[in-house]
Design an enzyme around this catalytic site. Structure first.
Site, PDB file in Angstrom:
ATOM      1  N   ALA A  65      66.135  21.507  40.058  1.00 34.08           N
ATOM      2  CA  ALA A  65      67.341  22.291  39.826  1.00 34.08           C
ATOM      3  C   ALA A  65      67.426  23.331  40.938  1.00 34.08           C
ATOM      4  O   ALA A  65      66.409  23.698  41.543  1.00 34.08           O
ATOM      5  CB  ALA A  65      67.263  22.957  38.465  1.00 34.08           C
ATOM      6  N   GLY A 109      63.620  19.288  37.912  1.00 35.36           N
ATOM      7  CA  GLY A 109      64.792  18.566  37.421  1.00 35.36           C
ATOM      8  C   GLY A 109      64.993  17.234  38.134  1.00 35.36           C
ATOM      9  O   GLY A 109      65.601  16.314  37.567  1.00 35.36           O
ATOM     10  N   GLU A 112      62.891  14.915  36.252  1.00 40.60           N
ATOM     11  CA  GLU A 112      63.523  14.714  34.936  1.00 40.60           C
ATOM     12  C   GLU A 112      64.730  13.782  35.044  1.00 40.60           C
ATOM     13  O   GLU A 112      64.952  12.926  34.190  1.00 40.60           O
ATOM     14  CB  GLU A 112      63.919  16.066  34.344  1.00 40.60           C
ATOM     15  CG  GLU A 112      62.696  16.908  33.987  1.00 40.60           C
ATOM     16  CD  GLU A 112      63.061  18.326  33.552  1.00 40.60           C
ATOM     17  OE1 GLU A 112      63.709  19.044  34.349  1.00 40.60           O
ATOM     18  OE2 GLU A 112      62.696  18.710  32.429  1.00 40.60           O
ATOM     19  N   GLU A 132      57.686  23.659  37.645  1.00 41.29           N
ATOM     20  CA  GLU A 132      58.439  24.826  37.175  1.00 41.29           C
ATOM     21  C   GLU A 132      57.538  25.997  36.831  1.00 41.29           C
ATOM     22  O   GLU A 132      57.916  27.159  36.961  1.00 41.29           O
ATOM     23  CB  GLU A 132      59.270  24.464  35.938  1.00 41.29           C
ATOM     24  CG  GLU A 132      60.447  23.545  36.206  1.00 41.29           C
ATOM     25  CD  GLU A 132      60.126  22.075  36.048  1.00 41.29           C
ATOM     26  OE1 GLU A 132      58.932  21.690  36.120  1.00 41.29           O
ATOM     27  OE2 GLU A 132      61.064  21.291  35.865  1.00 41.29           O
TER      28      GLU A 132
HETATM   29  C1  HXC Z   1      67.081  25.302  45.934  1.00 42.89           C
HETATM   30  C2  HXC Z   1      65.723  24.265  47.473  1.00 42.89           C
HETATM   31  C3  HXC Z   1      64.974  23.678  46.414  1.00 42.89           C
HETATM   32  C4  HXC Z   1      65.378  23.932  45.065  1.00 42.89           C
HETATM   33  C5  HXC Z   1      64.113  23.062  48.316  1.00 42.89           C
HETATM   34  N1  HXC Z   1      65.152  23.852  48.612  1.00 42.89           N
HETATM   35  N2  HXC Z   1      63.976  22.940  46.985  1.00 42.89           N
HETATM   36  N3  HXC Z   1      66.752  25.080  47.214  1.00 42.89           N
HETATM   37  N4  HXC Z   1      66.427  24.752  44.884  1.00 42.89           N
HETATM   38  N5  HXC Z   1      64.753  23.382  44.022  1.00 42.89           N
HETATM   39  C6  HXC Z   1      65.602  24.239  49.950  1.00 42.89           C
HETATM   40  C7  HXC Z   1      64.693  25.246  50.604  1.00 42.89           C
HETATM   41  O1  HXC Z   1      64.978  26.552  50.142  1.00 42.89           O
HETATM   42  C8  HXC Z   1      65.034  25.064  52.065  1.00 42.89           C
HETATM   43  O2  HXC Z   1      66.254  25.714  52.337  1.00 42.89           O
HETATM   44  C9  HXC Z   1      65.300  23.560  52.155  1.00 42.89           C
HETATM   45  O3  HXC Z   1      65.602  23.124  50.815  1.00 42.89           O
HETATM   46  C10 HXC Z   1      64.097  22.798  52.648  1.00 42.89           C
HETATM   47  O4  HXC Z   1      62.989  23.138  51.848  1.00 42.89           O
HETATM   48  P1  HXC Z   1      61.570  23.608  52.467  1.00 42.89           P
HETATM   49  O5  HXC Z   1      60.851  24.297  51.386  1.00 42.89           O
HETATM   50  O6  HXC Z   1      61.769  24.318  53.756  1.00 42.89           O
HETATM   51  O7  HXC Z   1      60.906  22.181  52.761  1.00 42.89           O
HETATM   52  P2  HXC Z   1      59.368  21.802  52.743  1.00 42.89           P
HETATM   53  O8  HXC Z   1      58.549  22.870  53.396  1.00 42.89           O
HETATM   54  O9  HXC Z   1      59.297  20.423  53.281  1.00 42.89           O
HETATM   55  O10 HXC Z   1      58.943  21.793  51.201  1.00 42.89           O
HETATM   56  C11 HXC Z   1      59.482  20.855  50.308  1.00 42.89           C
HETATM   57  C12 HXC Z   1      59.217  21.262  48.822  1.00 42.89           C
HETATM   58  C13 HXC Z   1      59.660  22.706  48.607  1.00 42.89           C
HETATM   59  C14 HXC Z   1      57.710  21.109  48.538  1.00 42.89           C
HETATM   60  C15 HXC Z   1      59.976  20.264  47.957  1.00 42.89           C
HETATM   61  O11 HXC Z   1      60.997  22.841  49.068  1.00 42.89           O
HETATM   62  C16 HXC Z   1      59.618  23.124  47.180  1.00 42.89           C
HETATM   63  O12 HXC Z   1      58.561  23.413  46.645  1.00 42.89           O
HETATM   64  N6  HXC Z   1      60.796  23.192  46.518  1.00 42.89           N
HETATM   65  C17 HXC Z   1      60.914  23.685  45.166  1.00 42.89           C
HETATM   66  C18 HXC Z   1      60.427  22.668  44.183  1.00 42.89           C
HETATM   67  C19 HXC Z   1      60.544  23.174  42.764  1.00 42.89           C
HETATM   68  O13 HXC Z   1      59.938  24.194  42.397  1.00 42.89           O
HETATM   69  N7  HXC Z   1      61.333  22.484  41.912  1.00 42.89           N
HETATM   70  C20 HXC Z   1      61.531  22.868  40.543  1.00 42.89           C
HETATM   71  C21 HXC Z   1      62.752  23.722  40.454  1.00 42.89           C
HETATM   72  S1  HXC Z   1      62.995  24.368  38.828  1.00 42.89           S
HETATM   73  P3  HXC Z   1      66.408  26.650  53.649  1.00 42.89           P
HETATM   74  O14 HXC Z   1      67.799  27.193  53.495  1.00 42.89           O
HETATM   75  O15 HXC Z   1      65.326  27.644  53.591  1.00 42.89           O
HETATM   76  O16 HXC Z   1      66.256  25.682  54.788  1.00 42.89           O
HETATM   77  C22 HXC Z   1      63.654  23.107  37.961  1.00 42.89           C
HETATM   78  C23 HXC Z   1      63.935  23.438  36.552  1.00 42.89           C
HETATM   79  C24 HXC Z   1      64.494  22.270  35.831  1.00 42.89           C
HETATM   80  O17 HXC Z   1      63.889  22.049  38.457  1.00 42.89           O
HETATM   81  C25 HXC Z   1      64.909  22.698  34.477  1.00 42.89           C
HETATM   82  C26 HXC Z   1      65.912  21.802  33.835  1.00 42.89           C
HETATM   83  C27 HXC Z   1      66.739  20.982  34.666  1.00 42.89           C
END
Ligand code: HXC
Length: 258
Positions: A65, A109, A112, A132
Site C-alpha cells: 500500500a 498489500g 495480499e 508492515e
Molecule cells: C510508497 C514506495 C513504496 C510504498 C517503494 N516506494 N515502496 N512508495 N509506498 N509501499 C517508492 C520509494 O519511496 C522510492 O521512491 C521508489 O518507490 C523506489 O523505492 P526504493 O526504496 O528506492 O527501492 P529499493 O531500494 O530497490 O527498495 C525496494 C523495497 C523498498 C525493498 C521494496 O522500497 C521497500 O521496503 N518498500 C516498502 C515496502 C513495504 O513496507 N510495504 C508495506 C507497505 S504497508 P522515491 O521517490 O524515493 O524514488 C502495507 C499495508 C497494507 O502494504 C495494509 C492493507 C492493504
C-alpha cells in the site's frame, strides 16, 4: 473511467492488467485500486473474456500500500473511510479466474493482492513479504488470514512478525505459488495458463473456482457436499455433453459456454 495507474489490454480471450506506477514500485494507492477494481469488473462482465491476469513490472508486482498516502492517517480517517479494504474487495466479486503473475517485490498489500488472486505464477525473481510490522502497523487486506492458509501458521507468523521476505523457491515449497518460471518467461507462461483456462467451458470454470473457494469457507463435510452439488450441476450444461462426446469421438471439444 480513465486509467492512469494501470495498463489494460486483451490477448485473445484473456484480459491482462498491468499495475503501472513504476516510480513508486507499483505502490497501491486509492486511485490505482479504484482503477483495478473497475477494470476487473469490466473483464468479468465481458463475455469474450474467460480469464484475467494481473501483473506488475520486472522489479515489482507491488511494493505494498502507498506508505506516503497513509502516513498521516488518523484512526478516524481509516475507520470512517473504511480505508484500504473498501476498494480492495472488488476482486472478491470477480467470478472468472484471476491469475497473479509476480516478478520482483510482492510486499505488504502487494502480497495480499497476489493472494486474493486465484493462483500465483512466480518469476524466479519474486520476493514475498508482509513487512508492515516494520512500519508500526500490520497486514490489513487479508495477510494474516490468507498467508497461514497458504503457507502454514509457522511460516505466516515468521513472515509477519520478523518481516523477512520469502524468495520464489521457498514460496513454491510452502505452497504460496503454483509454479516458478524464469523471469523473462513469466508473462508468456501466465498468458498461456490463462488461455488454457479460457478455452474451457466458462460456467464449469466458475463452478470449479466457487467450489475450491468453499474449501476455505466451510467445514470439509459442507465443502464436499457443495462440490457434489456443483458437480451434479455440470450435467445441466451443454458443454458437459460436448466435452464427454468429444472424448468418446476422439476429437477436441468445442465449448460454447452453455
Ligand atoms: C510508497 C514506495 C513504496 C510504498 C517503494 N516506494 N515502496 N512508495 N509506498 N509501499 C517508492 C520509494 O519511496 C522510492 O521512491 C521508489 O518507490 C523506489 O523505492 P526504493 O526504496 O528506492 O527501492 P529499493 O531500494 O530497490 O527498495 C525496494 C523495497 C523498498 C525493498 C521494496 O522500497 C521497500 O521496503 N518498500 C516498502 C515496502 C513495504 O513496507 N510495504 C508495506 C507497505 S504497508 P522515491 O521517490 O524515493 O524514488 C502495507 C499495508 C497494507 O502494504 C495494509 C492493507 C492493504
Amino acid at each position: 473511467m480513465q486509467y492512469e495507474n494501470i495498463l489494460v489490454e486483451t490477448n485473445g480471450k484473456v484480459g491482462l492488467i498491468r499495475l503501472n506506477r513504476p516510480k513508486a514500485l507499483n505502490a497501491l494507492n486509492d486511485q490505482l485500486m479504484d482503477e483495478l477494481g473497475d477494470a476487473m469488473l469490466k473483464f468479468d462482465a465481458d463475455e469474450n473474456i474467460g480469464c484475467i491476469v494481473i501483473t506488475g513490472s520486472e522489479k515489482a508486482f507491488a511494493a505494498g500500500a502507498d506508505i506516503g498516502a497513509m502516513a498521516n492517517y488518523t484512526y478516524m480517517d481509516a475507520f470512517k473511510g473504511d480505508y484500504i479494504t473498501r476498494n480492495w474487495e472488488q476482486i472478491r466479486h470477480v467470478r472468472k479466474p484471476v491469475i497473479a503473475a509476480v516478478a520482483g517485490y510482492a510486499l505488504g498489500g502487494g502480497c495480499e493482492l497476489a493472494m486474493m488472486c486465484d493462483f500465483i505464477i512466480a518469476a524466479d525473481s519474486a520476493k514475498f513479504g508482509q513487512p508492515e510490522i516494520k512500519l508500526g502497523t500490520m497486514p490489513g487486506a487479508g495477510g494474516t488470514q490468507r498467508l497461514p492458509r497458504a503457507v502454514s501458521k509457522s511460516k505466516a507468523m515468521d513472515m509477519c512478525l520478523t518481516a523477512r521476505m520469502m524468495d520464489a523457491a521457498e514460496a513454491e515449497r510452502a505452497g504460496l505459488v503454483s509454479r516458478i518460471v524464469p523471469a523473462d518467461k513469466l508473462l508468456d507462461e501466465a498468458l498461456a495458463a490463462a488461455a488454457t483456462i479460457a478455452a474451457m467451458s466458462l460456467p464449469v470454470v466458475m463452478m470449479v473456482k466457487e467450489s475450491i473457494n468453499r474449501a476455505y469457507e466451510s467445514t470439509l463435510a459442507e465443502g464436499v457436499q457443495y462440490e457434489r452439488r456443483m458437480f451434479h450441476s455440470t450435467f445441466a450444461t451443454e458443454d458437459q455433453k460436448e466435452g464427454m462426446k468429444a472424448f468418446v469421438d476422439k476429437r477436441l471439444p468445442i465449448f460454447r459456454n452453455l
